[in-house]
Scaffold this motif. Structure first.
Motif, short mmCIF file in Angstrom:
data_model
loop_
_atom_site.label_atom_id
_atom_site.label_comp_id
_atom_site.label_asym_id
_atom_site.label_seq_id
_atom_site.Cartn_x
_atom_site.Cartn_y
_atom_site.Cartn_z
N ASN B 33 0.83 -1.21 0.00
CA ASN B 33 0.00 0.00 0.00
C ASN B 33 0.86 1.25 0.00
OD1 ASN B 33 0.84 0.35 2.64
ND2 ASN B 33 -1.15 -0.10 3.56
N ASP B 34 0.22 2.41 0.05
CA ASP B 34 0.92 3.68 -0.10
C ASP B 34 1.94 3.94 1.01
OD1 ASP B 34 -0.27 4.65 -2.47
OD2 ASP B 34 -2.07 5.21 -1.37
N ALA B 35 1.74 3.32 2.16
CA ALA B 35 2.69 3.53 3.25
C ALA B 35 3.88 2.58 3.13
CB ALA B 35 1.99 3.33 4.60
N GLY B 36 3.89 1.76 2.08
CA GLY B 36 4.98 0.82 1.90
C GLY B 36 4.82 -0.44 2.74
N GLU B 37 3.64 -0.63 3.35
CA GLU B 37 3.39 -1.85 4.11
C GLU B 37 3.22 -3.00 3.12
OE1 GLU B 37 3.10 -1.64 7.41
OE2 GLU B 37 2.21 0.30 7.92
N PHE B 38 3.58 -4.21 3.56
CA PHE B 38 3.33 -5.36 2.69
C PHE B 38 2.93 -6.57 3.51
CE2 PHE B 38 6.86 -8.31 3.34
CZ PHE B 38 7.81 -7.52 3.98
N SER B 39 2.16 -7.44 2.88
CA SER B 39 1.80 -8.73 3.48
C SER B 39 1.72 -9.78 2.38
CB SER B 39 0.44 -8.66 4.20
OG SER B 39 0.59 -8.28 5.54
N PHE B 40 2.07 -11.00 2.71
CA PHE B 40 1.87 -12.13 1.81
C PHE B 40 0.64 -12.89 2.24
CE2 PHE B 40 6.54 -11.64 1.43
CZ PHE B 40 6.65 -11.55 0.05
N LEU B 41 -0.17 -13.28 1.26
CA LEU B 41 -1.32 -14.14 1.53
C LEU B 41 -1.25 -15.35 0.63
CD1 LEU B 41 -4.25 -11.53 1.65
CD2 LEU B 41 -3.17 -12.65 3.60
N SER B 42 -1.81 -16.45 1.12
CA SER B 42 -1.99 -17.59 0.23
C SER B 42 -3.11 -17.24 -0.76
CB SER B 42 -2.38 -18.83 1.03
OG SER B 42 -3.66 -18.65 1.59
N GLU B 43 -3.20 -18.00 -1.83
CA GLU B 43 -4.25 -17.71 -2.82
C GLU B 43 -5.65 -17.81 -2.20
OE1 GLU B 43 -5.35 -16.33 -6.45
OE2 GLU B 43 -3.27 -16.87 -6.10
N PRO B 44 -5.96 -18.87 -1.41
CA PRO B 44 -7.29 -18.91 -0.79
C PRO B 44 -7.53 -17.74 0.16
CG PRO B 44 -6.23 -21.06 -0.69
CD PRO B 44 -5.20 -20.11 -1.18
N ASP B 45 -6.50 -17.36 0.91
CA ASP B 45 -6.68 -16.23 1.83
C ASP B 45 -6.87 -14.92 1.07
OD1 ASP B 45 -6.52 -17.80 4.04
OD2 ASP B 45 -4.45 -17.29 4.56
N PHE B 46 -6.21 -14.81 -0.08
CA PHE B 46 -6.40 -13.60 -0.91
C PHE B 46 -7.84 -13.52 -1.36
CE2 PHE B 46 -5.87 -11.56 -5.25
CZ PHE B 46 -5.72 -10.27 -4.76
N ARG B 47 -8.39 -14.66 -1.76
CA ARG B 47 -9.79 -14.66 -2.20
C ARG B 47 -10.71 -14.30 -1.03
NH1 ARG B 47 -11.00 -16.93 -7.12
NH2 ARG B 47 -9.14 -17.50 -8.29
N ALA B 48 -10.39 -14.82 0.14
CA ALA B 48 -11.20 -14.49 1.31
C ALA B 48 -11.06 -13.01 1.67
CB ALA B 48 -10.77 -15.37 2.50
N PHE B 49 -9.85 -12.52 1.56
CA PHE B 49 -9.59 -11.10 1.81
C PHE B 49 -10.43 -10.23 0.88
CE2 PHE B 49 -6.95 -7.62 -0.01
CZ PHE B 49 -6.93 -6.75 1.08
N LEU B 50 -10.42 -10.57 -0.41
CA LEU B 50 -11.15 -9.76 -1.39
C LEU B 50 -12.65 -9.80 -1.15
CD1 LEU B 50 -9.36 -10.64 -4.77
CD2 LEU B 50 -9.18 -8.53 -3.47
#
Lengths: 76, 504, 165
Positions: B33-50
């Protein structure tokens, strides 16, 4: 003689095509006619060293310029 | 012939999300994001996140919320403060002032094609009057930190100007109170004890070029003509001299030592391991593996020294892995460009590295002063002028006001052309918080400040390095690599009134 | 001369089908996209990211339809599998672009406010009421956003430049 390309005006900005012509004018001769629906480009005297890719590269450049121009004209 | 391809749409509940960019890195999805924060998600977690179906007790939920990726519970003020800190450089003004003391150089490096003159060309030396005007001009910068970086030609050939600028700027600074740094980028082949002792006594940081083992260095960096010797041997001799004297004077060798930059030619690629070994032997803790700027060369020259961005990236990754292995074995050595990216990725600050920031530092973070007092937004502008195009000459130290320069239409155009938030391709790119565009580089490459991003060498280089770093972080199950990387981003100032050099 | 009409707003009008019909010839793959499903900015965005790999040409076979023609630059590797893979990658990037646009549109007001707050020192700058209205329109939960306090202590609706306070 030469190659003819028809760019749909709703997809390619005429100004972008002019920019692409400016970028490639040293490699070929271009004639541009801006119509109501299409911008017609006639390309001739293509430099033999780039004849295999010039038209494709010209089209990519016209697309790129359209995308950049779209950003410039987007309301802020 | 007709057939079909399949692409699966991602269900999304956008009103549950904060602003983010993403990319697939291996089998993980990387969010930034704009603050330069980052996170890794698994593909299923990305779908849940979205789709806003991430369970309340998901182990990453609190982190995602704190970082600002989730709308619910978003601390807008906190996010704004982190963005503000990340972009603190925006209001600072130019801090890096490259001074070309002379165009004269005793070497004819294969990759230096336009910015040098023969030793007889004394008319390309900066005069003391121009040097005074440079200092008077540069010290108008609102930046609290100010680095005079002496470049050339070989800058030490006109040593009187170096001495004058150091002494005059220090005198002037008694009233200005800025944090003043002086550094010299030298090939060390015009060095003598008098110059060396003066540089040491006056706290001028020394950075040299060291392209690898003797035959490679001397092949890249030709030294011919009257007075010529073995360039590599001279570099070795003076690195040893400076480093010994720093120790004798009781200075911390971790902080006071000769830094080195490496320019990679085609001859370097297969010999990268020898280069690392040499840097280790010399105790140089930072190896900066820099690609050539592929511009302005005759075709024959480029065929001799050049390479593709893909060839560079493959070698870079091999070198990076080797450097990481060395660190795991207890060696303290970093790779310079990786460290710059990692400072952006792993810390709340931006290192304000003028070539990799948004907008680029040209004109807003740095200025370059040619030997005749002409001002350029960066040294690249001067090199373009040396090739016959003075588009980037934006003024003169004796005739231009500081306001005219920093508000110059060319500087504005460069800023617009390097603002990642507005550039097609970049504005959506996961790497936007960490990356930087160089419009002058684009101009040299394609005659266009913007350039077709995916086709530009810098985009290809930066994306390759970023992916190399993130893919290794994604696979860092026990955090050992992040621990190493976090060591790479620690900076200690040399003293209360100096900062580490920021060479290009 | 004018630029093309700005693309229409970002929300696709219907569900995007999982299968995309493509046409292959010896050197090229092409497919037709419905602008109701794939906003033109998404098509541009995906196409732009392929300029390093492919020669791209867009045509309009019918109203609200865009045909994308892709020709791999690497002419030594043009075969059916390569063309299908290129089309598949493009189709996936299109979906990414649509998702980016939806997230971008949904977070635009929030992001503008956050960036304004980050980059300007005066807390009362920016047209706060308008932003509040936009955020409210997205049915956000105000308390959880924790952004109401500084706005409501100094209403600035008559002072859009935020010079008051």
């Amino acid at each position: 003689m030469g190659e003819h390309i028809s760019f749909d005006r709703s997809l390619y900005a005429p100004a972008a095509i002019e920019s692409a012509v400016a970028a490639y004018h040293h490699l070929a001769t271009f004639a541009v006619i801006v119509g109501d629906d299409h911008t017609e480009v006639q390309i001739s005297e293509i430099d033999a060293r780039v004849s295999d890719v010039l038209i494709d590269a010209f089209c990519n450049h016209a697309l790129y310029e359209t995308v950049v121009l779209g950003r410039a004209t987007e309301p802020s | 012939m007709r057939t079909t391809v399949t692409a699966r749409a991602l269900p999304v509940v956008p009103e549950a999300l904060g602003f983010f960019r993403w990319a697939r890195i291996g089998d993980r999805v990387l969010l930034t994001n704009d603050a330069g924060e980052f996170s890794f998600l698994s593909e299923p977690d990305f779908r849940a996140f979205l789709s806003d179906t991430l369970s309340p007790d998901h182990p990453q939920r609190a982190t995602l919320q704190r970082q600002g990726f989730l709308r619910r519970g978003l601390d807008v003020n906190g996010l704004a403060q982190r963005i503000r800190r990340k972009r603190a450089f925006l209001g600072n003004g130019p801090h890096l002032h490259a001074v070309i003391t002379t165009l004269r150089c005793n070497q004819s490096c294969r990759y230096c094609h336009a910015s040098r003159a023969d030793l007889s060309r004394i008319e390309t030396d900066m005069s003391l009057a121009t040097a005074k005007s440079v200092v008077d001009f540069a010290m108008q910068t609102p930046s609290r930190h100010l680095n005079f970086e002496f470049q050339g030609g070989e800058p030490t050939i006109n040593f009187d100007v170096i001495k004058f600028i150091v002494e005059y700027s220090r005198e002037k600074n008694r009233h200005e109170g800025k944090e003043l740094v002086h550094s010299v980028v030298t090939n060390l082949t015009a060095m003598d004890e008098g110059k060396a002792e003066w540089l040491i006594a006056n706290d001028v940081l020394v950075c040299t070029s060291l392209d690898g083992p003797e035959d490679l260095h001397n092949w890249n960096r030709l030294w011919a003509g009257r007075g010529a010797g073995n360039a590599w041997s001279e570099v070795m001799k003076w690195i040893a001299y400076f480093n010994r004297r720093y120790v004798e004077l009781g200075r911390d060798p971790d902080l006071w030592h000769v830094d080195a930059l490496m320019t990679v030619t085609s001859k370097t690629l297969p010999r990268w391991r020898e280069c690392v070994e040499l840097y280790l032997q010399l105790g140089i803790r930072s190896i900066h593996f820099r690609p050539l700027n592929p511009f302005g060369f005759a075709r024959k020259t480029w065929q001799t020294i050049g390479y593709t961005p893909q060839a560079f990236s493959a070698t870079y990754e091999a070198l990076l892995d080797h450097v990481i292995e060395l660190n795991l074995a207890g060696e303290q050595i970093i790779e310079g460009t990786a460290a710059t990216f990692l400072k952006k990725i792993l810390t709340p600050d931006d290192p304000n590295f003028v070539d990799i920031r948004s907008p680029v530092g040209s004109g807003t973070g740095q200025l370059a002063y040619a030997h005749d007092g002409t001002i350029y937004p960066s040294d690249e502008g001067r090199m373009i002028a040396a090739m016959g195009d003075d588009l980037f000459a934006i003024g003169h130290v004796e005739r231009s006001s500081f306001e005219e320069i920093v508000q110059h239409p060319t500087v504005r155009a460069i800023a617009v052309a390097s603002l990642l938030d507005s550039l097609p391709g970049c504005s959506d790119c996961y790497n936007a918080p960490y990356c930087g565009v160089r419009p002058l580089h684009n101009y040299m490459h394609s005659g266009d400040l913007f350039g077709q991003r995916p086709n530009t060498p810098k985009c290809q280089e930066h994306m390759a390095i970023s992916r190399a770093l993130f893919s290794r972080l994604a696979a860092d199950a026990d955090g050992s690599l992040e621990g190493i990387f976090r060591r790479w981003v620690i900076e200690r100032p040399r003293s209360r009134d100096t900062q580490p050099p920021q060479t290009r | 001369m004018t630029a093309p009409e700005p693309p229409s707003e970002l929300e696709p009008a219907g569900d995007i089908p999982e299968e995309l019909t493509i046409t292959l010839d010896e050197r090229r793959v092409s497919f037709v996209l419905d602008e109701e499903l794939y906003p033109r900015d998404a098509i541009y965005g995906a196409a732009y990211l392929f300029v390093d790999r492919a020669w791209i040409f867009l045509t309009r076979p019918a109203d609200r339809q865009v045909e994308v023609r892709l020709k791999p630059k690497d002419v030594d590797r043009v075969e059916r599998g390569t063309l299908e893979a290129l089309a598949g990658e493009f189709a996936n990037e299109l979906l990414n672009q649509v998702l980016r646009q939806r997230v971008g549109a949904s977070t635009r007001a929030l992001r503008e406010y956050t960036l304004a707050r980050a980059l300007f020192t005066d807390d009362t700058q920016s047209s706060i009421d308008a932003l509040l209205a936009e955020l409210d329109a997205e049915e956000l939960e105000e308390d959880e956003l924790e952004i109401s306090v500084p706005w409501r202590t100094e209403p600035t609706s008559a002072d859009p430049e935020g010079t008051g306070g």
